[in-house]
Write an enzyme that holds these catalytic residues in place. Structure first.
Site, PDB file in Angstrom:
ATOM      1  N   ARG A   1       0.803  -1.213   0.000  1.00 58.36           N
ATOM      2  CA  ARG A   1       0.000   0.000   0.000  1.00 58.36           C
ATOM      3  C   ARG A   1       0.847   1.280   0.000  1.00 58.36           C
ATOM      4  NH1 ARG A   1      -3.072  -3.768   1.737  1.00 58.36           N
ATOM      5  NH2 ARG A   1      -1.157  -4.375   2.745  1.00 58.36           N
ATOM      6  N   THR A   2       1.811   1.365   0.906  1.00 55.94           N
ATOM      7  CA  THR A   2       2.563   2.618   1.047  1.00 55.94           C
ATOM      8  C   THR A   2       3.356   2.894  -0.225  1.00 55.94           C
ATOM      9  OG1 THR A   2       2.702   2.180   3.403  1.00 55.94           O
ATOM     10  CG2 THR A   2       4.164   3.868   2.550  1.00 55.94           C
TER      11      THR A   2
ATOM     12  N   LYS B   1      26.358  -3.769   0.302  1.00 53.87           N
ATOM     13  CA  LYS B   1      27.829  -3.746   0.393  1.00 53.87           C
ATOM     14  C   LYS B   1      28.292  -3.044   1.664  1.00 53.87           C
ATOM     15  CE  LYS B   1      27.911  -3.204  -4.622  1.00 53.87           C
ATOM     16  NZ  LYS B   1      28.114  -2.198  -5.670  1.00 53.87           N
TER      17      LYS B   1
ATOM     18  N   ARG C   1      11.367   3.838   3.473  1.00 50.75           N
ATOM     19  CA  ARG C   1      10.995   2.866   4.515  1.00 50.75           C
ATOM     20  C   ARG C   1      12.231   2.033   4.809  1.00 50.75           C
ATOM     21  NH1 ARG C   1       5.753  -0.931   4.570  1.00 50.75           N
ATOM     22  NH2 ARG C   1       4.936   1.073   5.204  1.00 50.75           N
TER      23      ARG C   1
ATOM     24  N   HIS D   1       5.220   5.685  11.714  1.00 54.02           N
ATOM     25  CA  HIS D   1       4.700   5.628  10.340  1.00 54.02           C
ATOM     26  C   HIS D   1       3.736   6.818  10.187  1.00 54.02           C
ATOM     27  CE1 HIS D   1       3.504   4.121   6.564  1.00 54.02           C
ATOM     28  NE2 HIS D   1       2.992   2.944   6.877  1.00 54.02           N
TER      29      HIS D   1
HETATM   30  C1  NCD Z   1       1.654  -0.984   8.080  1.00 50.17           C
HETATM   31  C2  NCD Z   1       3.164  -0.891   8.241  1.00 50.17           C
HETATM   32  O1  NCD Z   1       3.905  -1.058   7.272  1.00 50.17           O
HETATM   33  O2  NCD Z   1       3.563  -0.637   9.363  1.00 50.17           O
HETATM   34  N1  NCD Z   1       1.270  -1.175   6.760  1.00 50.17           N
HETATM   35  C3  NCD Z   1       1.001  -0.101   5.959  1.00 50.17           C
HETATM   36  O3  NCD Z   1       1.857   0.725   5.700  1.00 50.17           O
HETATM   37  N2  NCD Z   1      -0.260   0.029   5.506  1.00 50.17           N
HETATM   38  C4  NCD Z   1       1.035  -2.023   8.952  1.00 50.17           C
HETATM   39  C5  NCD Z   1       1.638  -3.393   8.996  1.00 50.17           C
HETATM   40  O4  NCD Z   1       2.539  -3.728   8.232  1.00 50.17           O
HETATM   41  O5  NCD Z   1       1.181  -4.163   9.840  1.00 50.17           O
END
Ligand code: NCD
Length: 306
Positions: A56-57, A85, A106, A134
């Site tokens: 999703r992100t 590396k 991320r 997040h």
């Molecule tokens: C969340 C995350 O990555 O922390 N997912 C997301 O970005 N929608 C929740 C999860 O992974 O449980």
């Protein structure tokens, strides 16, 4: 315009800033419905660095960038970059800041977002730093609550079932603690309830915090927010195995309850699929707000007039 260059933590998101982002999100949503794509970020390149799994992100940031006509440069796993590396986060960010106008990252290491933001010459967005935070998810979540309930204060919220390790829960509670009269009930096994320090910080911001080990929903609950047990973050696998089936929201818990049901997803064991048909189950709708929210963030952090 936002009063900061980079978004690292939802603690940066005051109610006033949230109002600005929500207004921009509404504009972006209108734009998606009317013209589909615009040329607002024609002159910009967005770097997307995803060193932990994401669907999703990652996809909604990519969609957001494309709806605004920005170019993208993209790295999806550590193995395809010099991280493998042994390159440091600082060096990687210095390089990528020369290739793009804004960086979305991320990374599995808690605190990596703060290091990256300090190093970067261009705006930086934390798309999840390990089990820490997040913040863009918290904006989506609060936008969903606001859209469906009409306020972010005077709310009773339940959070399950791994508030200790869920960065989505960390960021949403930090955001909502800045609004008056919110009560958070954390539900989960003892080992996965938030630690004293975290609860102390929320209480200091003004939120009331309660913990509970059984899945029971109060009649006055406004929002049920569940997130899967964070399997990849367990030191003791037995704790994960023991609790994954025990902590699941089912329709029998929800009889006669009006609470809105949210989940940042992916769904694993935390919600039975039978819940999906309930009117208040809005988690798929919640995921769809990811694109306009992230369009708004990209545009605002790149100082574009909306
Ligand atoms: C969340 C995350 O990555 O922390 N997912 C997301 O970005 N929608 C929740 C999860 O992974 O449980």
């Amino acid at each position: 315009m936002l009063p900061f260059k980079s978004l690292i933590s939802s603690q940066q998101l005051t109610p006033e800033i949230i109002d600005n982002i929500f207004n921009a999100t509404d504009l972006m949503q209108e734009q998606i419905s009317s013209v589909g794509r615009s040329t607002l970020l024609d002159d910009k390149i967005v770097a997307l660095l995803f060193f932990e799994p994401s669907s999703r992100t990652m996809l909604s940031f990519q969609s957001a960038a494309q709806r605004l006509n920005a170019g993208t440069v993209f790295a999806q796993n550590a193995a395809s970059t010099s991280f493998e590396k042994g390159e440091s986060i600082e060096d990687l960010i210095r390089i990528v800041a020369g290739y793009a106008d804004i960086i979305v990252m991320r990374h599995a290491q808690p605190g990596s977002a703060a290091i990256a933001a300090q190093t970067s010459d261009v705006p930086f967005i934390n798309a999840g730093d390990g089990g820490n935070e997040h913040p863009t998810q918290a904006i989506i979540d609060s936008y969903t609550i606001h859209k469906h309930i009409g306020r972010l204060d005077n709310l009773n919220l339940m959070f399950g079932f791994d508030a200790l390790q869920s960065r989505s829960i960390h960021s949403l509670t930090k955001l909502l603690a800045q609004y008056p009269n919110n009560t958070f009930t954390f539900v989960g096994p003892d080992q996965l309830l938030p630690d004293k320090k975290f609860i102390g910080e929320l209480e200091q911001s003004g939120a009331k915090c309660i913990t509970q080990t059984n899945v029971a929903i109060n009649d006055d609950c406004d929002v049920i927010y569940v997130n899967r047990l964070q399997e990849e973050r367990f030191n003791d696998r037995a704790v994960f195995e023991e609790n994954r089936q025990k902590y699941r929201l089912e329709t029998r818990h929800l009889v006669g309850k009006k609470a809105l049901i949210l989940d940042p997803l992916p769904r694993i064991d935390e919600i039975a699929t039978e819940v999906d048909t309930l009117e208040n189950a809005v988690y798929f709708k919640q995921a769809s707000y990811g694109v306009p929210v992230r369009m708004a963030l990209l545009a605002l952090l790149l100082d574009k007039e909306l």
